[in-house]
Motif scaffolding. Structure first.
Motif, PDB file in Angstrom:
ATOM      1  N   SER A  95       9.489   6.309   6.843  1.00 28.18           N
ATOM      2  CA  SER A  95      10.050   6.003   5.609  1.00 28.18           C
ATOM      3  C   SER A  95       9.101   5.075   4.896  1.00 28.18           C
ATOM      4  N   SER A  96       9.512   4.579   3.723  1.00 30.72           N
ATOM      5  CA  SER A  96       8.838   3.563   3.166  1.00 30.72           C
ATOM      6  C   SER A  96       8.840   2.163   4.007  1.00 30.72           C
ATOM      7  N   SER A  97       9.960   1.921   4.648  1.00 36.09           N
ATOM      8  CA  SER A  97       9.989   0.654   5.499  1.00 36.09           C
ATOM      9  C   SER A  97      11.101   1.102   6.665  1.00 36.09           C
ATOM     10  N   PRO A 103       7.891   2.598   9.101  1.00 32.66           N
ATOM     11  CA  PRO A 103       7.014   2.766   8.002  1.00 32.66           C
ATOM     12  C   PRO A 103       5.916   3.479   7.943  1.00 32.66           C
ATOM     13  N   ILE A 108       0.633   8.002   3.677  1.00 39.86           N
ATOM     14  CA  ILE A 108       1.082   7.996   2.315  1.00 39.86           C
ATOM     15  C   ILE A 108      -0.030   9.035   1.427  1.00 39.86           C
ATOM     16  N   PHE A 110      11.047   4.830  -1.593  1.00 39.83           N
ATOM     17  CA  PHE A 110      10.017   4.109  -1.988  1.00 39.83           C
ATOM     18  C   PHE A 110      10.405   3.281  -3.463  1.00 39.83           C
ATOM     19  N   ASN A 163      12.882  -0.340   0.401  1.00 36.63           N
ATOM     20  CA  ASN A 163      11.146  -0.358   0.277  1.00 36.63           C
ATOM     21  C   ASN A 163      10.968  -2.062   0.491  1.00 36.63           C
ATOM     22  N   ARG A 167       8.024  -3.048   1.776  1.00 37.41           N
ATOM     23  CA  ARG A 167       6.638  -3.250   1.985  1.00 37.41           C
ATOM     24  C   ARG A 167       6.026  -4.531   1.225  1.00 37.41           C
ATOM     25  N   TYR A 195       2.358  -0.708  -2.310  1.00 33.96           N
ATOM     26  CA  TYR A 195       3.561   0.259  -2.560  1.00 33.96           C
ATOM     27  C   TYR A 195       4.832  -0.407  -2.410  1.00 33.96           C
ATOM     28  N   GLY A 196       4.985  -1.700  -2.421  1.00 40.45           N
ATOM     29  CA  GLY A 196       6.188  -2.314  -2.486  1.00 40.45           C
ATOM     30  C   GLY A 196       6.166  -3.467  -3.335  1.00 40.45           C
ATOM     31  N   ARG A 199       6.322   0.011  -6.346  1.00 45.50           N
ATOM     32  CA  ARG A 199       7.504   1.027  -5.682  1.00 45.50           C
ATOM     33  C   ARG A 199       7.479   2.359  -6.489  1.00 45.50           C
TER      34      ARG A 199
END
Length: 430
Positions: free
Chosen positions: A123-125, A141, A147, A182, A188, A190, A194-195, A201
Motif C-alpha cells: 500500500s502507500s503506507s 509500503p 510505484i 495514496f 498515506n 509517506r 508521494y506523501g 498524494r
C-alpha cells in the motif's frame, strides 16, 4: 437544448457516447483462476450490451495478480500472450455488439486485498484496514521503484485493452483501492514525494493518467473514478477531490466518475460503515434526493468543464433527468439494478419511470435477530451478504443467462465465499 437520457455526449477526445446511461463497474468474479476472460464474461457483457446503455464499464481489471479486488478478477500484468489477446478481443466484441462503448476499469487492490489472496499486501503506507474479522493484513509500503513499475503496468494494460477492441479505459482511483490509498491523508503517511501535501498524494494518480494517455494516444477515451470524499475523519475530503478533478481536467481526462467511500465506509453500497460518517461541506439539494453523490458533482461542475458521471442510488427517471438537466451530471451510472433487470437502460429510454431497489429486501438476519447488528462483525457480515446476492445474480447471468430474484441471501453468501476459496485453491495449484 434540453439534455435527456437519450442525448448523446461527445467527450473531449472526440468519442461519442450514444446516450447518457452507463452500466457502472461491478466486480464479476468470472475470470479463470489465472485471470483470463471467459465465455461467461462474454455472455454477461453481451446481455448488458443488449440492455441499451451507451457505456459499459468492466469490473476491476487488475494489474497485479497478488493484489486482486476478489478472486476471479481479470488480470493484465504485462503484454498479453496470444491466448489472452484473443480472449480480451472476444470479450470486447460481445460487449460492444450493439454499438455501445465498453471501457476497461484498471485497478490494484492495495491494502484492500484479502488475506485469502495475499497475506502480505502493499500500500502507500503500513496502515491496516480497520475492519473486524481479520480478513485483511497489515500492508507494507511500496518503494519508489515499485510505484514506477505499477505506473507502467497501468499503461501496458490500457494499451492491451485498446488493441483488443475496448473503446476506452478508466483508472480506478476510488473506493479505497490503491490509488485511493495514496490520495488519503489517513492512509498515506509517506514522507517522500508521494506523501504529505495533496499535490504529493495525487502524484501517483497523475503519473498513471499521463502514462496511460501516452500509451493510448489523444483520440482514445481516458477516464478516472474518484471519490467525492472518503467520508472518514481525517480522510480524503471534498475539497481535496475538487482540486484533484481540476488537475485531472488539465491532464486531458475525458470523463470523471464521482463516487465515494471505502471498505471501512461503504457509502456507495448503502451499507453502514464501521465508524460514524464524516460530514462534508457541500450544500444538500432542496429536492428529494436518491442519488448519493449528485450534490458533490453539482458543486464540481461550477469549477470544471470535464464531463462527470455520477453513480450510486439512482432509481427513478425523474431524479436522473433532474441531475442531467441541472448540470450535476453528464452521465448517469447504474449498478445493482442491472444485475437483475439487464434491460433497465432500454426501459428507461422507452419511458419507464423507475427501477426496483432490490437491496431494500435483502437481509442475512431475520427480523427477530436484528439485535445482533449492534456487534460490528455481525453488522459487517450482514451488509456484505446482501452485496453477495448481487454477485450471485452476475454469476447466473454469465453462466446460465438468467437471474433469480428469489435466491436466498444466506445461500448466495455461502456460494460466493466457497467460489472465492475454490478459485484461489486452483490458482495456487497452477
Amino acid at each position: 437544448m434540453t439534455v435527456t437520457l437519450a442525448s448523446d455526449l461527445q467527450s473531449p477526445c472526440g468519442a461519442v457516447l450514444p446516450n447518457r446511461l452507463a452500466k457502472a463497474a461491478m466486480t464479476e468474479g468470472l475470470a479463470t483462476p489465472d485471470g483470463r476472460p471467459t465465455p461467461a464474461l462474454e455472455r454477461l457483457y453481451g446481455i448488458w450490451s443488449d440492455g441499451g446503455a451507451g457505456l459499459l464499464l468492466s469490473g476491476n481489471i487488475i494489474i497485479d495478480k497478488d493484489h486482486l479486488e476478489r478472486p476471479g478478477n481479470v488480470v493484465i500484468e504485462s503484454e498479453p500472450d496470444a491466448d489472452m489477446k484473443a480472449r480480451l478481443a472476444r470479450w470486447a466484441k460481445a460487449a460492444t455488439r450493439n454499438g455501445n462503448h465498453f471501457w476497461a476499469q484498471i485497478s490494484h487492490g492495495g491494502r484492500q486485498t484479502q488475506k485469502l489472496v495475499n497475506p502480505h499486501p502493499k500500500s502507500s503506507s503500513d496502515v491496516q484496514l480497520a475492519l473486524p474479522g481479520g480478513q485483511f493484513a497489515k500492508p507494507t509500503p511500496l518503494t519508489k521503484d515499485e510505484i514506477a513499475a505499477l505506473v507502467k503496468r497501468w499503461a501496458v494494460a490500457a494499451k492491451a485493452c485498446m488493441d483488443a477492441g475496448f473503446t476506452g479505459v478508466q483508472v480506478h482511483g476510488a473506493h479505497g483501492y490503491l490509488v485511493s490509498q495514496f490520495l488519503s491523508p489517513r492512509v498515506n503517511l509517506r514522507t517522500d514525494e508521494y506523501g504529505g501535501s495533496l499535490e504529493n498524494r495525487a502524484r501517483f494518480l497523475l503519473e498513471i493518467v499521463t502514462a496511460v494517455r501516452e500509451a493510448v494516444g489523444p483520440d482514445f477515451p481516458v477516464s478516472v473514478k474518484l471519490n467525492s470524499a472518503d467520508f472518514q475523519k481525517g480522510g480524503f475530503d471534498f475539497g481535496d477531490s475538487l482540486q484533484v478533478v481540476q488537475w485531472l481536467e488539465a491532464a486531458t481526462v475525458d470523463l470523471i466518475e464521482i463516487s465515494g467511500g471505502t471498505y471501512e465506509q461503504p457509502k456507495l453500497m448503502g451499507v453502514e460503515g464501521v465508524e460514524a460518517e464524516e460530514p462534508q461541506n457541500v450544500a444538500p439539494s432542496t429536492a428529494a434526493r436518491e442519488a448519493y453523490f449528485v450534490d458533490f458533482a453539482r458543486a464540481m461542475q461550477a469549477e470544471v468543464s470535464v464531463p462527470l458521471m455520477v453513480t450510486g442510488g439512482f432509481r427513478t427517471r425523474a431524479a436522473m433527468e433532474q441531475a442531467l438537466q441541472s448540470g450535476a451530471a453528464d452521465v448517469i451510472g447504474l449498478g445493482r439494478p442491472l444485475c437483475v433487470d439487464t434491460d433497465a437502460p432500454k426501459a428507461l429510454l422507452d419511458g419507464k419511470q423507475g427501477l426496483a431497489r432490490y437491496e431494500d429486501d435483502l437481509d442475512l438476519l431475520p427480523s427477530w435477530l436484528g439485535f445482533l447488528r449492534r456487534f460490528q462483525i455481525v453488522k459487517a457480515v450482514s451488509g456484505f451478504a446482501g452485496i453477495y446476492w448481487f454477485y450471485q445474480q452476475i454469476w447466473l447471468l454469465g453462466h446460465e443467462g438468467r437471474t433469480d430474484r428469489g435466491f436466498p441471501v444466506f445461500k448466495a453468501f455461502r456460494l460466493v465465499d466457497a467460489r472465492n476459496k475454490r478459485i484461489m485453491k486452483e490458482r495456487r495449484a497452477l
